[in-house]
Design a protein around this motif. Structure first.
Motif, PDB file in Angstrom:
ATOM      1  N   GLU A  68      62.499 -14.450 -42.390  1.00  0.00           N
ATOM      2  CA  GLU A  68      61.251 -15.235 -42.406  1.00  0.00           C
ATOM      3  C   GLU A  68      61.492 -16.633 -42.984  1.00  0.00           C
ATOM      4  O   GLU A  68      60.904 -17.613 -42.526  1.00  0.00           O
ATOM      5  CB  GLU A  68      60.186 -14.519 -43.249  1.00  0.00           C
ATOM      6  CG  GLU A  68      59.649 -13.245 -42.613  1.00  0.00           C
ATOM      7  CD  GLU A  68      58.764 -13.542 -41.403  1.00  0.00           C
ATOM      8  OE1 GLU A  68      57.990 -14.504 -41.455  1.00  0.00           O
ATOM      9  OE2 GLU A  68      58.869 -12.795 -40.408  1.00  0.00           O
ATOM     10  N   ASP A  69      62.348 -16.725 -43.992  1.00  0.00           N
ATOM     11  CA  ASP A  69      62.683 -18.029 -44.563  1.00  0.00           C
ATOM     12  C   ASP A  69      63.577 -18.826 -43.612  1.00  0.00           C
ATOM     13  O   ASP A  69      63.466 -20.049 -43.517  1.00  0.00           O
ATOM     14  CB  ASP A  69      63.389 -17.867 -45.920  1.00  0.00           C
ATOM     15  CG  ASP A  69      62.442 -17.331 -46.986  1.00  0.00           C
ATOM     16  OD1 ASP A  69      61.243 -17.663 -46.924  1.00  0.00           O
ATOM     17  OD2 ASP A  69      62.890 -16.578 -47.865  1.00  0.00           O
ATOM     18  N   VAL A  70      64.456 -18.117 -42.903  1.00  0.00           N
ATOM     19  CA  VAL A  70      65.319 -18.786 -41.926  1.00  0.00           C
ATOM     20  C   VAL A  70      64.466 -19.358 -40.789  1.00  0.00           C
ATOM     21  O   VAL A  70      64.728 -20.452 -40.278  1.00  0.00           O
ATOM     22  CB  VAL A  70      66.397 -17.809 -41.386  1.00  0.00           C
ATOM     23  CG1 VAL A  70      67.268 -18.491 -40.327  1.00  0.00           C
ATOM     24  CG2 VAL A  70      67.275 -17.293 -42.531  1.00  0.00           C
ATOM     25  N   LEU A  71      63.401 -18.641 -40.435  1.00  0.00           N
ATOM     26  CA  LEU A  71      62.479 -19.121 -39.394  1.00  0.00           C
ATOM     27  C   LEU A  71      61.829 -20.447 -39.797  1.00  0.00           C
ATOM     28  O   LEU A  71      61.822 -21.412 -39.025  1.00  0.00           O
ATOM     29  CB  LEU A  71      61.408 -18.058 -39.126  1.00  0.00           C
ATOM     30  CG  LEU A  71      60.252 -18.473 -38.218  1.00  0.00           C
ATOM     31  CD1 LEU A  71      60.752 -18.732 -36.794  1.00  0.00           C
ATOM     32  CD2 LEU A  71      59.156 -17.402 -38.203  1.00  0.00           C
ATOM     33  N   SER A  72      61.291 -20.514 -41.008  1.00  0.00           N
ATOM     34  CA  SER A  72      60.656 -21.770 -41.461  1.00  0.00           C
ATOM     35  C   SER A  72      61.665 -22.910 -41.474  1.00  0.00           C
ATOM     36  O   SER A  72      61.351 -24.044 -41.105  1.00  0.00           O
ATOM     37  CB  SER A  72      60.097 -21.646 -42.878  1.00  0.00           C
ATOM     38  OG  SER A  72      59.361 -20.485 -43.019  1.00  0.00           O
ATOM     39  N   LEU A  73      62.889 -22.593 -41.913  1.00  0.00           N
ATOM     40  CA  LEU A  73      63.937 -23.608 -41.973  1.00  0.00           C
ATOM     41  C   LEU A  73      64.292 -24.100 -40.564  1.00  0.00           C
ATOM     42  O   LEU A  73      64.401 -25.313 -40.322  1.00  0.00           O
ATOM     43  CB  LEU A  73      65.173 -23.014 -42.657  1.00  0.00           C
ATOM     44  CG  LEU A  73      66.390 -23.926 -42.749  1.00  0.00           C
ATOM     45  CD1 LEU A  73      66.131 -25.080 -43.711  1.00  0.00           C
ATOM     46  CD2 LEU A  73      67.627 -23.144 -43.193  1.00  0.00           C
ATOM     47  N   ALA A  74      64.460 -23.159 -39.636  1.00  0.00           N
ATOM     48  CA  ALA A  74      64.825 -23.516 -38.264  1.00  0.00           C
ATOM     49  C   ALA A  74      63.759 -24.415 -37.646  1.00  0.00           C
ATOM     50  O   ALA A  74      64.060 -25.426 -36.996  1.00  0.00           O
ATOM     51  CB  ALA A  74      65.006 -22.251 -37.423  1.00  0.00           C
ATOM     52  N   PHE A  75      62.503 -24.077 -37.870  1.00  0.00           N
ATOM     53  CA  PHE A  75      61.395 -24.864 -37.331  1.00  0.00           C
ATOM     54  C   PHE A  75      61.432 -26.284 -37.885  1.00  0.00           C
ATOM     55  O   PHE A  75      61.362 -27.266 -37.149  1.00  0.00           O
ATOM     56  CB  PHE A  75      60.067 -24.179 -37.674  1.00  0.00           C
ATOM     57  CG  PHE A  75      58.881 -24.829 -37.031  1.00  0.00           C
ATOM     58  CD1 PHE A  75      58.492 -24.487 -35.743  1.00  0.00           C
ATOM     59  CD2 PHE A  75      58.140 -25.802 -37.702  1.00  0.00           C
ATOM     60  CE1 PHE A  75      57.405 -25.095 -35.136  1.00  0.00           C
ATOM     61  CE2 PHE A  75      57.057 -26.411 -37.099  1.00  0.00           C
ATOM     62  CZ  PHE A  75      56.683 -26.057 -35.814  1.00  0.00           C
ATOM     63  N   LEU A  76      61.600 -26.374 -39.187  1.00  0.00           N
ATOM     64  CA  LEU A  76      61.646 -27.693 -39.841  1.00  0.00           C
ATOM     65  C   LEU A  76      62.801 -28.539 -39.297  1.00  0.00           C
ATOM     66  O   LEU A  76      62.613 -29.708 -38.938  1.00  0.00           O
ATOM     67  CB  LEU A  76      61.812 -27.491 -41.354  1.00  0.00           C
ATOM     68  CG  LEU A  76      62.037 -28.756 -42.179  1.00  0.00           C
ATOM     69  CD1 LEU A  76      60.771 -29.597 -42.218  1.00  0.00           C
ATOM     70  CD2 LEU A  76      62.481 -28.420 -43.591  1.00  0.00           C
ATOM     71  N   LEU A  77      63.996 -27.943 -39.205  1.00  0.00           N
ATOM     72  CA  LEU A  77      65.165 -28.725 -38.798  1.00  0.00           C
ATOM     73  C   LEU A  77      65.069 -29.158 -37.338  1.00  0.00           C
ATOM     74  O   LEU A  77      65.485 -30.267 -36.984  1.00  0.00           O
ATOM     75  CB  LEU A  77      66.443 -27.928 -39.037  1.00  0.00           C
ATOM     76  CG  LEU A  77      66.766 -27.620 -40.502  1.00  0.00           C
ATOM     77  CD1 LEU A  77      68.053 -26.820 -40.612  1.00  0.00           C
ATOM     78  CD2 LEU A  77      66.869 -28.895 -41.332  1.00  0.00           C
ATOM     79  N   LEU A  78      64.522 -28.306 -36.495  1.00  0.00           N
ATOM     80  CA  LEU A  78      64.409 -28.679 -35.087  1.00  0.00           C
ATOM     81  C   LEU A  78      63.413 -29.808 -34.880  1.00  0.00           C
ATOM     82  O   LEU A  78      63.678 -30.775 -34.171  1.00  0.00           O
ATOM     83  CB  LEU A  78      63.987 -27.472 -34.248  1.00  0.00           C
ATOM     84  CG  LEU A  78      65.154 -26.658 -33.722  1.00  0.00           C
ATOM     85  CD1 LEU A  78      64.671 -25.366 -33.122  1.00  0.00           C
ATOM     86  CD2 LEU A  78      65.948 -27.449 -32.685  1.00  0.00           C
ATOM     87  N   ILE A  79      62.267 -29.705 -35.543  1.00  0.00           N
ATOM     88  CA  ILE A  79      61.266 -30.763 -35.405  1.00  0.00           C
ATOM     89  C   ILE A  79      61.803 -32.069 -35.994  1.00  0.00           C
ATOM     90  O   ILE A  79      61.727 -33.132 -35.388  1.00  0.00           O
ATOM     91  CB  ILE A  79      59.947 -30.368 -36.126  1.00  0.00           C
ATOM     92  CG1 ILE A  79      59.294 -29.184 -35.419  1.00  0.00           C
ATOM     93  CG2 ILE A  79      59.002 -31.545 -36.218  1.00  0.00           C
ATOM     94  CD1 ILE A  79      58.580 -29.499 -34.138  1.00  0.00           C
ATOM     95  N   ALA A  80      62.393 -31.957 -37.185  1.00  0.00           N
ATOM     96  CA  ALA A  80      62.872 -33.166 -37.862  1.00  0.00           C
ATOM     97  C   ALA A  80      64.082 -33.759 -37.149  1.00  0.00           C
ATOM     98  O   ALA A  80      64.291 -34.963 -37.169  1.00  0.00           O
ATOM     99  CB  ALA A  80      63.225 -32.836 -39.313  1.00  0.00           C
TER     100      ALA A  80
END
Lengths: 66, 397
Positions: free
Chosen positions: B219-231
């Protein structure tokens, strides 16, 4: 003699210090935190670079002690 | 009390901050009041020292679940059911989460990535030169390079990069409706959940795989992946296109930059400063009363840093409105400041460095096919940039 002091628990691994002086600073491979390679800046240029590192450090990890 | 004026978000000039903001900075002590796009009233800070103070003071919280956190558009903030990501965490939770990933983005790791970035840049320049003139530099180079780099780094199949490009652009556009934003976020989250699940059993040697192998909660990896892809998609792309325009418009300075590879990084810092493309990314909510230069901001108030005004603050940058590629100032807040300063900043620097070092040397006749002042600038996005950048090369027709 001027000395670079790093409060490691503040460091967030931005790497600004390495950009300021790659000869004096590095980052740990695992968590990106600062490694001070040259604690004592050797000359005026090195002191100037250390000042830039202190000024641009976003987490206020670094300071210079005279 | 009268309603404060609306926050000025559209730019009249590609880089100079609006007069409303410079007036607050220069005539009103730097602290002001505005009304955000959500209707919420907020405080703004506009001087460089004020913003550096704000972003290093723990009384300014990044907790986006706080109802008083600044909201720039109407409607709720879509979370996609995700846990808060790095940028939404305060200490002490933030420190552990950042250290779990920042080793992936050290200056040294980014230098190791340089040969691969060079290959990607060369391939895209080859393809552009093989195609018709004029070409759209945004479509052919500025967007695909950072997109491919972040997809490879995270272990997202490049075949899916269009899916991300379209959706991250929609998330960042100011005029995307709340319903559309919600839908797009859910689509991205659904995709990333499946991707992370597919990596869970036998984690591959990519950023997401390594996070899972470290034992981080999916679940934490999901939030991180979302952030890095958008950014990682839009920001660098926008700096590439804005940088190319600026450099082409200053042939003498460009020539001087190209004389010595050591001059590229300072030029990049100056471009970051003058454009400050993520102008409103530094927002916080106060957890206690805070005094800034004699003004008390009460607890529980939204505060927005006017980062572009601060990066043109004459008390911090002499002759601040002038673009000086050899200025060499790195004390700007284009990547933010404090514990949340951009995680990918050294990746961005490396990508910009390879693009600028390569493009003008390989294509010395490169020129704009549309005058700089007629380009479609992104006045409608949270991240400033250019929608399309027609360029041409070779002998004039």
């Amino acid at each position: 003699m001027t000395r670079i002091v790093a409060e490691l628990d503040r460091c967030i691994g931005a790497g600004q210090c390495v950009l300021a002086d790659p000869g004096a600073f590095d980052q740990r491979e695992d968590d990106g935190t600062v490694v001070v390679l040259e604690e004592h800046p050797a000359d005026d240029t090195a002191v100037q670079r250390a000042r830039t590192a202190v000024d641009t450090c976003p987490s206020r990890t670094l300071s210079l002690v005279e | 009390m009268a309603t404060p004026p609306a926050l000025q978000t559209a730019r009249h000039c590609p880089y100079a901050p609006p007069q409303e903001h410079t007036r607050i900075r220069d005539a009103d002590g730097g602290v002001g009041r505005v009304t955000l796009g959500s209707g919420q009233e907020a405080w703004v800070l506009s001087r460089l020292d004020q913003i550096r103070t704000m972003l290093t003071d723990a009384r300014f919280s990044s907790d986006r679940q706080d109802p008083n956190f600044p909201r720039f558009s109407p409607g709720g903030r879509p979370t996609g059911g995700m846990r808060p990501s790095l940028i939404e965490l305060d200490p002490p939770a933030h420190g552990a989460a950042r250290r779990a990933v920042v080793g992936e983005f050290t200056v040294r790791r980014m230098a190791d990535l340089r040969p691969r970035i060079q290959e990607i840049v060369d391939e895209h320049i080859d393809a552009m030169l093989a195609g018709p003139r004029p070409a759209d530099l945004v479509r052919d180079l500025a967007l695909p390079v950072p997109s491919l780099v972040i997809c490879e780094q995270l272990g997202v199949p490049y075949a899916d990069h269009d899916f991300f490009q379209v959706r991250s652009a929609a998330v960042l556009r100011r005029d995307t409706s709340a319903e559309d934003r919600d839908r797009v976020v859910h689509e991205l989250v659904g995709y990333l959940k499946d991707l992370i699940a597919s990596k869970a059993e036998d984690p591959p040697d990519d950023l997401l795989g390594r996070q899972l192998a470290q034992g981080r909660d999916p679940e934490d990896v999901l939030s991180l992946a979302f952030l890095l892809l958008i950014a990682g998609h839009e920001t660098t792309a926008n700096m590439i296109s804005l940088g190319v325009v600026t450099l082409l418009e200053r042939p003498d300075e460009l020539a001087r930059m190209l004389e010595d590879p050591e001059r590229t990084l300072p030029a990049i810092e100056e471009l970051l400063r003058v454009y400050t493309i993520a102008e409103f990314a530094n927002a916080r909510v106060t957890t206690e009363d805070v005094e800034i230069d004699g003004v008390v901001i009460p607890a529980g108030e939204p505060v927005v840093a006017l980062s572009n005004a601060a990066n043109h603050d004459p008390s911090a940058f002499p002759d601040a409105e002038r673009i000086q590629l050899d200025r060499g100032a790195r004390n700007h807040v284009a990547f933010g400041f404090g514990i949340h300063q951009c995680l990918g900043q050294n990746l961005a620097r490396m990508e910009l460095q390879v693009v600028f070092d390569t493009l003008f040397r390989r294509v010395p006749t490169l020129r704009l096919a549309t005058p700089a002042d007629e380009l479609p600038y992104k006045d409608d996005a949270f991240i400033y940039g250019i929608h399309e950048l027609p360029v041409t090369w070779g002998e004039a027709a």
